[in-house]
Design an enzyme around this catalytic site. Sequence first.
Site, short mmCIF file in Angstrom:
data_model
loop_
_atom_site.label_atom_id
_atom_site.label_comp_id
_atom_site.label_asym_id
_atom_site.label_seq_id
_atom_site.Cartn_x
_atom_site.Cartn_y
_atom_site.Cartn_z
N ASP A 59 -2.19 3.17 0.31
CA ASP A 59 -1.02 4.00 0.01
C ASP A 59 -0.99 5.29 0.83
O ASP A 59 -1.55 6.30 0.43
CB ASP A 59 -0.98 4.33 -1.48
N GLU B 126 -10.50 -2.88 -6.19
CA GLU B 126 -11.69 -2.02 -6.03
C GLU B 126 -12.67 -2.18 -7.18
O GLU B 126 -13.86 -1.88 -6.96
CB GLU B 126 -11.25 -0.55 -5.92
N ASP C 171 -4.47 -7.12 -4.20
CA ASP C 171 -4.37 -5.66 -4.28
C ASP C 171 -5.23 -5.17 -5.44
O ASP C 171 -5.73 -5.96 -6.25
CB ASP C 171 -2.88 -5.32 -4.51
C1 NOJ Z 1 -0.93 -0.51 -4.85
C2 NOJ Z 1 -0.76 -0.95 -3.43
O1 NOJ Z 1 -1.59 -0.19 -2.60
C3 NOJ Z 1 0.69 -0.86 -3.03
O2 NOJ Z 1 0.84 -1.31 -1.70
C4 NOJ Z 1 1.55 -1.67 -3.99
O3 NOJ Z 1 2.91 -1.53 -3.66
C5 NOJ Z 1 1.33 -1.19 -5.42
N1 NOJ Z 1 -0.08 -1.29 -5.74
C6 NOJ Z 1 2.13 -1.99 -6.44
O4 NOJ Z 1 1.72 -3.29 -6.49
#
Ligand code: NOJ
Length: 622
Positions: free
Chosen positions: A309, A189, A186
């Site tokens: 998200d 980027e 995660d």
């Molecule tokens: C950002 C991610 O896109 C999300 O899915 C995750 O829950 C949070 N980071 C926390 O790790």
Amino acid sequence: MLGGTADFYFFNGPTALDVIDQYTELVGRPNRIPYWALGFQNCRYGYKSVYEVNDVIANYSKANIPLEVAWTDIDYMDRTRDFTFDPVNFPLSEMKKQLEYLHAHNQKMVLMTNPAIQRNSTYDPYARGLEKNVFVKNADGSVFVGQVWPGYTAFPDWFAPNTQSWWSGELKRYFDDLAIDGMWIDMNEAASFCTGSCGSGIPDDVVPQLPWEANPPPVYRPLDTGNKILVPPYTIHNPWVELSNKTIETTAVHANGVLDYHVHNLYGLMMSTATRKFLTSYRPNTRPFLLSRSTFAGSGALVNHWTGDNESSFRDLHVSIASMLDFGIFGIPMVGADICGFNRNATEELCARWIEVGAFYPFSRNHNAIGEKPQELYRWESVAEASRRALAIRYALLPYFYTNYQRAVENGWPVARPLVFQYPEIAATAGNDKQFLIGDGLLISPVLTQGATTVDAFFPKGVWYDWYTHKAVKGENKEVTLDAPLEHVNVHVRGGSILPAQVPAMTTTDSRKNDYYLVVAVDEKNRASGRLYLDDGETFDTPHRWISLEYKNGKLSISPDSGSYNVAPKLSKVVLLGVDGVKSVRVENSKQSSAKISLENGSTTVEGLSIDLNKRSTVSFK
Ligand code: NOJ
């Protein structure tokens, strides 16, 4: 991309599937996934302990909702540092027990790893990385220090010569601690919460507050609009003015002096390469499962993707369909959105409607943000019921999903497709982002608006069959209003297709042991065809089997045409959609006396067969 030299490639198709085939031939075919990845998965950010996750796992099974994979977000980490376990709430010993429990029940565990490494000389992964010179730098040669979950953080520089061996070493220690089934990468980027190298010059032991929790909010470096690398003349309408807001900044320096400006978009792809390299060397003959937030052209060969998200809203439920279809075009067919939505509270109605779509995402996972109301599928009775019904279709059609996924691996063809791919000549399909096909034979027409209990579904010319009632709908290139009570999603089989299925169980492993059946949906000429692909669903050097399925003139031909994989379960049932009045069934030359025939709504179901799928056979229906 803001400039530089661009190479253009033209893919001449002529069909959409041809273009994707040609494109993925260039950038890399989609990675081979383990079969279990097609099961339903649950996650949330904000689980408080391993015990809470244990309860979630148990609650799914109590509610009779299939759960294949239990995910844990950064919550399991000690102070959100990679490769560590919170000694109080997620102790390693308890995580091990959870993993054992999951494996004993044919379930899996996936955990998160971020690229950002806490900048702290007492944190071993950082100390070892510093020694091996693996981090992104500032122009003066010092380590570039941004801010992520654990505070001030350094970022691995995937261009540096020692980074792969360092990263693999850290991952090996971590996997030796806990042999998880898949990885979630995660924030690659790479995301940072501050502007620039905000931790430079600050002592190691200072852990800053998360910027949105700090009062007063932090003050960052002033905007330097005179710096063309930070604020280039040709921008991308970034609302933050400075291109580098919330990410490694463009003036940071990679190995050999390469400015981040030139390579910024490769960060996630390169992290994917390094992580996959570790996984394939750690378990050489096991297909890894990797989920990455950041992707680039070619990422599909390495990783799978969720759309990041989203919000718990009907709007984002609707948008998720277009996003999923886009990633199919990009060569990343194993994709899905956070089911029930990430940010904001999901309502019961929204969550029910979302699983009715999400049960058909190639990657099907419920995920929620920290602080939002719980939204596991068992939380509301209507959502649980909608889930059981929709997931029963997914699990029945796992062989169909897997066969379609193999088409992606071989030809790049997406699993989830827009109607226009199948019907380019029908103009009305071009703008349809409310329905989608799985492969070319299954049409999903979900409810995407609050309060609706009907759905206007477009039916292209031809005949379509209701999945549940087997009733035919004549497609006339126009919308038909269908009933869609809260717990029901409309699913139709395209006349002309044969869908391979298996009696569904609560896990993919158990489903794979059950009898096969075929849904033969005839077109106006009383014909249908399809294919079935099988292998062990786990290893790379497994034998496979491709089987052709054809129905015409009242005869179903099953022809294994390549491979030697042994298909153990028998084919015990054939559902003939649009074929009425069958009185007797013959398999090859032997009379199938035990076959039970039932007729309903213009369709015939034949049960009690016992056909070996490893051999060529013909079934005649009279
Ligand atoms: C950002 C991610 O896109 C999300 O899915 C995750 O829950 C949070 N980071 C926390 O790790």
